[in-house]
Design a protein around this motif. Sequence first.
Motif, PDB file in Angstrom:
ATOM      1  N   LEU A   1      75.657   6.776 -25.935  1.00 46.02           N
ATOM      2  CA  LEU A   1      76.737   5.641 -25.860  1.00 46.02           C
ATOM      3  C   LEU A   1      77.882   5.748 -26.289  1.00 46.02           C
ATOM      4  N   ASN A   2      77.869   6.555 -27.399  1.00 47.66           N
ATOM      5  CA  ASN A   2      79.546   6.979 -27.880  1.00 47.66           C
ATOM      6  C   ASN A   2      80.252   7.846 -27.078  1.00 47.66           C
ATOM      7  N   LEU A   3      79.491   8.928 -26.523  1.00 43.07           N
ATOM      8  CA  LEU A   3      79.650   9.875 -25.553  1.00 43.07           C
ATOM      9  C   LEU A   3      80.353   9.039 -24.449  1.00 43.07           C
ATOM     10  N   ASP A   4      79.721   7.972 -23.880  1.00 43.31           N
ATOM     11  CA  ASP A   4      80.331   7.143 -22.628  1.00 43.31           C
ATOM     12  C   ASP A   4      81.413   6.824 -22.922  1.00 43.31           C
ATOM     13  N   VAL A   5      81.728   6.039 -24.313  1.00 44.99           N
ATOM     14  CA  VAL A   5      83.002   5.556 -24.583  1.00 44.99           C
ATOM     15  C   VAL A   5      84.237   6.453 -24.915  1.00 44.99           C
ATOM     16  N   GLN A   6      83.705   7.423 -25.613  1.00 45.25           N
ATOM     17  CA  GLN A   6      84.768   8.458 -26.045  1.00 45.25           C
ATOM     18  C   GLN A   6      85.293   9.473 -25.153  1.00 45.25           C
ATOM     19  N   VAL A   7      84.648   9.843 -24.080  1.00 38.04           N
ATOM     20  CA  VAL A   7      84.804  11.119 -23.253  1.00 38.04           C
ATOM     21  C   VAL A   7      85.224  10.490 -21.892  1.00 38.04           C
ATOM     22  N   ASP A   8      86.107  11.087 -21.256  1.00 36.04           N
ATOM     23  CA  ASP A   8      86.662  10.300 -19.740  1.00 36.04           C
ATOM     24  C   ASP A   8      86.054  11.507 -18.852  1.00 36.04           C
ATOM     25  N   TYR A   9      84.831  11.257 -18.446  1.00 36.48           N
ATOM     26  CA  TYR A   9      84.089  11.855 -17.393  1.00 36.48           C
ATOM     27  C   TYR A   9      84.268  11.623 -16.081  1.00 36.48           C
ATOM     28  N   THR A  10      83.966  12.355 -15.419  1.00 33.89           N
ATOM     29  CA  THR A  10      84.030  11.986 -13.825  1.00 33.89           C
ATOM     30  C   THR A  10      82.846  10.995 -13.483  1.00 33.89           C
ATOM     31  N   SER A  11      83.149  10.425 -12.463  1.00 34.35           N
ATOM     32  CA  SER A  11      82.035   9.462 -12.041  1.00 34.35           C
ATOM     33  C   SER A  11      80.794   9.954 -11.817  1.00 34.35           C
ATOM     34  N   GLU A  12      80.630  11.357 -11.247  1.00 36.33           N
ATOM     35  CA  GLU A  12      79.414  12.082 -11.214  1.00 36.33           C
ATOM     36  C   GLU A  12      78.725  12.362 -12.514  1.00 36.33           C
ATOM     37  N   GLN A  13      79.832  12.800 -13.571  1.00 33.43           N
ATOM     38  CA  GLN A  13      79.383  12.983 -14.859  1.00 33.43           C
ATOM     39  C   GLN A  13      78.799  11.645 -15.480  1.00 33.43           C
ATOM     40  N   ARG A  14      79.496  10.778 -15.426  1.00 27.49           N
ATOM     41  CA  ARG A  14      79.099   9.405 -15.911  1.00 27.49           C
ATOM     42  C   ARG A  14      77.718   8.870 -15.371  1.00 27.49           C
TER      43      ARG A  14
ATOM     44  N   THR B   1      60.155  16.003 -21.798  1.00 26.91           N
ATOM     45  CA  THR B   1      60.483  17.138 -21.130  1.00 26.91           C
ATOM     46  C   THR B   1      61.473  17.011 -19.971  1.00 26.91           C
ATOM     47  N   SER B   2      61.175  15.794 -19.193  1.00 26.47           N
ATOM     48  CA  SER B   2      62.044  15.491 -18.145  1.00 26.47           C
ATOM     49  C   SER B   2      63.430  14.863 -18.752  1.00 26.47           C
ATOM     50  N   ASN B   3      63.378  14.296 -19.772  1.00 27.37           N
ATOM     51  CA  ASN B   3      64.683  13.896 -20.205  1.00 27.37           C
ATOM     52  C   ASN B   3      65.638  15.196 -20.799  1.00 27.37           C
ATOM     53  N   PHE B   4      64.960  16.179 -21.302  1.00 24.37           N
ATOM     54  CA  PHE B   4      65.449  17.243 -21.303  1.00 24.37           C
ATOM     55  C   PHE B   4      66.078  18.000 -20.204  1.00 24.37           C
ATOM     56  N   ARG B   5      65.465  18.108 -19.230  1.00 25.29           N
ATOM     57  CA  ARG B   5      65.924  18.559 -18.042  1.00 25.29           C
ATOM     58  C   ARG B   5      67.086  17.662 -17.491  1.00 25.29           C
ATOM     59  N   ARG B   6      66.887  16.362 -17.665  1.00 27.95           N
ATOM     60  CA  ARG B   6      68.071  15.478 -17.547  1.00 27.95           C
ATOM     61  C   ARG B   6      69.288  15.655 -18.222  1.00 27.95           C
ATOM     62  N   PHE B   7      69.230  16.063 -19.527  1.00 34.17           N
ATOM     63  CA  PHE B   7      70.193  16.342 -20.445  1.00 34.17           C
ATOM     64  C   PHE B   7      70.742  17.645 -20.113  1.00 34.17           C
ATOM     65  N   SER B   8      69.916  18.666 -20.004  1.00 36.12           N
ATOM     66  CA  SER B   8      70.644  19.935 -19.728  1.00 36.12           C
ATOM     67  C   SER B   8      71.431  19.750 -18.311  1.00 36.12           C
ATOM     68  N   SER B   9      71.105  19.174 -17.509  1.00 34.49           N
ATOM     69  CA  SER B   9      71.877  19.006 -16.141  1.00 34.49           C
ATOM     70  C   SER B   9      73.227  18.328 -16.643  1.00 34.49           C
ATOM     71  N   PHE B  10      73.035  17.255 -17.429  1.00 35.25           N
ATOM     72  CA  PHE B  10      74.254  16.301 -17.702  1.00 35.25           C
ATOM     73  C   PHE B  10      75.063  17.272 -18.514  1.00 35.25           C
ATOM     74  N   TYR B  11      74.702  18.364 -19.294  1.00 38.01           N
ATOM     75  CA  TYR B  11      75.416  19.180 -20.174  1.00 38.01           C
ATOM     76  C   TYR B  11      76.377  20.107 -19.275  1.00 38.01           C
ATOM     77  N   LYS B  12      75.492  20.495 -18.434  1.00 38.21           N
ATOM     78  CA  LYS B  12      76.085  21.643 -17.513  1.00 38.21           C
ATOM     79  C   LYS B  12      77.338  21.020 -16.791  1.00 38.21           C
ATOM     80  N   TRP B  13      77.244  19.676 -16.327  1.00 41.53           N
ATOM     81  CA  TRP B  13      78.385  18.852 -15.862  1.00 41.53           C
ATOM     82  C   TRP B  13      79.457  18.500 -16.766  1.00 41.53           C
ATOM     83  N   GLY B  14      79.186  18.197 -17.828  1.00 45.19           N
ATOM     84  CA  GLY B  14      80.157  17.783 -19.124  1.00 45.19           C
ATOM     85  C   GLY B  14      80.747  19.205 -19.506  1.00 45.19           C
TER      86      GLY B  14
END
Length: 195
Positions: free
Chosen positions: A126-139, A182-195
């Motif tokens: 949630l803090n990342l969502d507020v602090q970082v200016d992500y693209t719409s896809e990343q968000r 494990t699915s949350n980890f895959r989600r996070f790793s996909s988000f990390y690659k985009w971030g």
Amino acid sequence: MSKKVKKISWWAGGFIVFIVIFISIMTWFYPYSPFSVNKSYAYKPDKILFNGKSYEQILNEFKASYEKDLKADADNKYPNLTINRTQYILPIFEQDWLINESSVPIDAMKLDMMLFEVQQVREVLLNLDVQVDYTSEQRRYLVDMIRSIISLEDNIIELQNENYASRKELNRRFDNLYGAFTSNFRRFSSFYKWG
């Protein structure tokens, strides 16, 4: 000894034997019940492969890549917050019961700690969502991740409140929880690659 005293001692002995058998059965079949002596369940995950790799292999590959990113980002005047905050997110995916191939006992304290760590990760995201200016896809990836983490919290809370779940039911629920992590980890790793 009189017949009456013998009869009372047989009844008392029989009652004690009944209680011991009852508690033993409850402890075995319903590990988290109030009658259970050892409120713990030994969970052993099924060996699930992701494209021929175990969860631990995928996690280790991600960590190796992440450590390189962390070293490269250390020299930046303004650090990449996604990279920086990943160090607080990774521990929920490195829990021994997720990685071990042998049985790992999970008691109420371990479930409490698991829930606490997942809630901390939700706050970090949630803090990342507020602090970082992500693209719409990343968000979008980040919001999906936050929703998924909230669902993970709900699954852990349900497990904490399942006093009369049988061993079979607990195994099914822990399998589902394992799959959610494990699915949350895959989600996070996909988000990390985009971030």
